[in-house]
Design a protein around this motif. Structure first.
Motif, PDB file in Angstrom:
ATOM      1  N   LYS A   1       0.839  -1.223   0.000  1.00  0.00           N
ATOM      2  CA  LYS A   1       0.000   0.000   0.000  1.00  0.00           C
ATOM      3  C   LYS A   1       0.864   1.259   0.000  1.00  0.00           C
ATOM      4  CE  LYS A   1      -0.343   0.229   4.989  1.00  0.00           C
ATOM      5  NZ  LYS A   1      -0.993  -0.367   6.147  1.00  0.00           N
TER       6      LYS A   1
ATOM      7  N   ASN B   1      -4.551  -2.248   1.033  1.00  0.00           N
ATOM      8  CA  ASN B   1      -5.714  -1.955   1.863  1.00  0.00           C
ATOM      9  C   ASN B   1      -6.489  -0.699   1.496  1.00  0.00           C
ATOM     10  OD1 ASN B   1      -3.960  -0.145   2.925  1.00  0.00           O
ATOM     11  ND2 ASN B   1      -4.569  -0.488   5.060  1.00  0.00           N
TER      12      ASN B   1
ATOM     13  N   SER C   1       5.381  -5.621  10.498  1.00  0.00           N
ATOM     14  CA  SER C   1       6.834  -5.423  10.566  1.00  0.00           C
ATOM     15  C   SER C   1       7.375  -5.462  11.997  1.00  0.00           C
ATOM     16  CB  SER C   1       7.222  -4.086   9.923  1.00  0.00           C
ATOM     17  OG  SER C   1       6.993  -4.152   8.539  1.00  0.00           O
TER      18      SER C   1
ATOM     19  N   GLY D   1       4.853  -4.719   5.554  1.00  0.00           N
ATOM     20  CA  GLY D   1       5.035  -3.625   4.608  1.00  0.00           C
ATOM     21  C   GLY D   1       6.369  -2.926   4.796  1.00  0.00           C
TER      22      GLY D   1
HETATM   23  C1  LIG Z   1      -0.189  -1.422   6.569  1.00  0.00           C
HETATM   24  C2  LIG Z   1      -0.657  -2.693   7.070  1.00  0.00           C
HETATM   25  C3  LIG Z   1       0.238  -3.750   7.345  1.00  0.00           C
HETATM   26  C4  LIG Z   1       1.739  -3.623   7.200  1.00  0.00           C
HETATM   27  O1  LIG Z   1       2.242  -2.871   8.257  1.00  0.00           O
HETATM   28  P1  LIG Z   1       3.830  -2.638   8.440  1.00  0.00           P
HETATM   29  O2  LIG Z   1       3.933  -2.180   9.848  1.00  0.00           O
HETATM   30  O3  LIG Z   1       4.221  -1.608   7.462  1.00  0.00           O
HETATM   31  O4  LIG Z   1       4.497  -3.933   8.214  1.00  0.00           O
HETATM   32  C5  LIG Z   1      -0.292  -4.945   7.791  1.00  0.00           C
HETATM   33  N1  LIG Z   1      -1.619  -5.116   7.964  1.00  0.00           N
HETATM   34  C6  LIG Z   1      -2.507  -4.133   7.715  1.00  0.00           C
HETATM   35  C7  LIG Z   1      -3.941  -4.383   7.917  1.00  0.00           C
HETATM   36  C8  LIG Z   1      -2.049  -2.897   7.273  1.00  0.00           C
HETATM   37  O5  LIG Z   1      -2.951  -1.921   7.036  1.00  0.00           O
END
Ligand SMILES: *Cc1c(COP(=O)(O)O)cnc(C)c1O
Length: 229
Positions: free
Chosen positions: A34, A55, A203, A220
């Motif tokens: 995203k 998302n 993460s 992410g």
């Molecule tokens: C953005 C997001 C992630 C990834 O998060 P990071 O901390 O960047 O790894 C995972 N799950 C959802 C639902 C997210 O919105």
């Protein structure tokens, strides 16, 4: 850079699996792309990544329509909060929807899936940290909602999803509780064998999630770097 990050994340996943006495194949990595450009997705794809998570509906639809991405064998997961009126944009091509937190949303997904003659795998989202700002079912509302969703003809409930609290101290207990809810869901499901997925860990906490039984980790930042948007 992305290729190196991916390699490191995969190694960390493998190590967490080893510590937990699990095989690395028991955890699937979803690269959450995203806010990141198509070029980043391509870079990760070239480094062997095949499963991606988005998302924001509009952003995913745009990426999905990209001439190059379109031709690649990518499995796309919708990991965020999905509004009922946006279901129609994702229903044809999405591989799994993680954030289902009410019957009416599941009903709409089933309806739209039927139009495309398919079955959409979904996960029920639990608000495990009980923070008001987050989406998800309260643990004590989960099973009654699940009982209503199970009979829907064109969705397949595959398990649970959660976002833990930002406080690492609390995370372990929250993931442990998710594991317990997951086992209970399996116990009440009409088809227990179908309840196989526990989507938790991002993460900052995927190591703990794997120790507590996560089968899908959504990562992410550790792959693509900080998001500015
Ligand atoms: C953005 C997001 C992630 C990834 O998060 P990071 O901390 O960047 O790894 C995972 N799950 C959802 C639902 C997210 O919105």
């Amino acid at each position: 850079m992305i290729a190196e990050n991916l390699k490191r994340v995969r190694e960390e996943i493998a190590e967490a699996c080893l510590r937990a006495g699990r095989t690395p194949e028991s955890v699937k990595l979803i690269a959450v792309s995203k806010t990141k450009p198509v070029s980043d997705v391509l870079e990760a794809f070239e480094a062997g990544q095949r499963v991606f998570g988005e998302n924001y509906v509009q952003e995913w639809v745009t990426k999905f329509a990209d001439e190059t991405l379109q031709t690649l064998p990518i499995e796309w997961h919708f990991v965020g909060h999905l509004q009922t009126n946006k279901v129609r944009y994702v229903a044809e091509k999405i591989s799994m929807i993680h954030g289902v937190d009410k019957f009416s949303l599941a009903e709409e997904i089933s309806k739209r899936a039927k139009k495309h003659n398919r079955m959409i795998p979904i996960l029920l989202e639990v608000n495990i940290s009980a923070e008001g700002s987050k989406h998800g079912l309260a643990p004590d509302a989960l099973f009654s909602e699940a009982e209503k969703i199970f009979p829907l003809p064109n969705v397949e409930v595959k398990g649970l999803m959660t976002i833990a609290s930002p406080d690492r101290e609390k995370v372990k207990a929250e993931f442990k509780q998710m594991r317990t809810l997951f086992e209970k869901l399996k116990a009440i499901a009409p088809k227990p064998d179908q309840i196989t997925e526990l989507s938790m860990g991002m993460s900052g906490d995927f190591d703990i999630a794997i120790a507590e039984g996560a089968t899908l980790v959504r990562i992410g930042t550790a792959i693509f770097g900080e998001r500015t948007a």
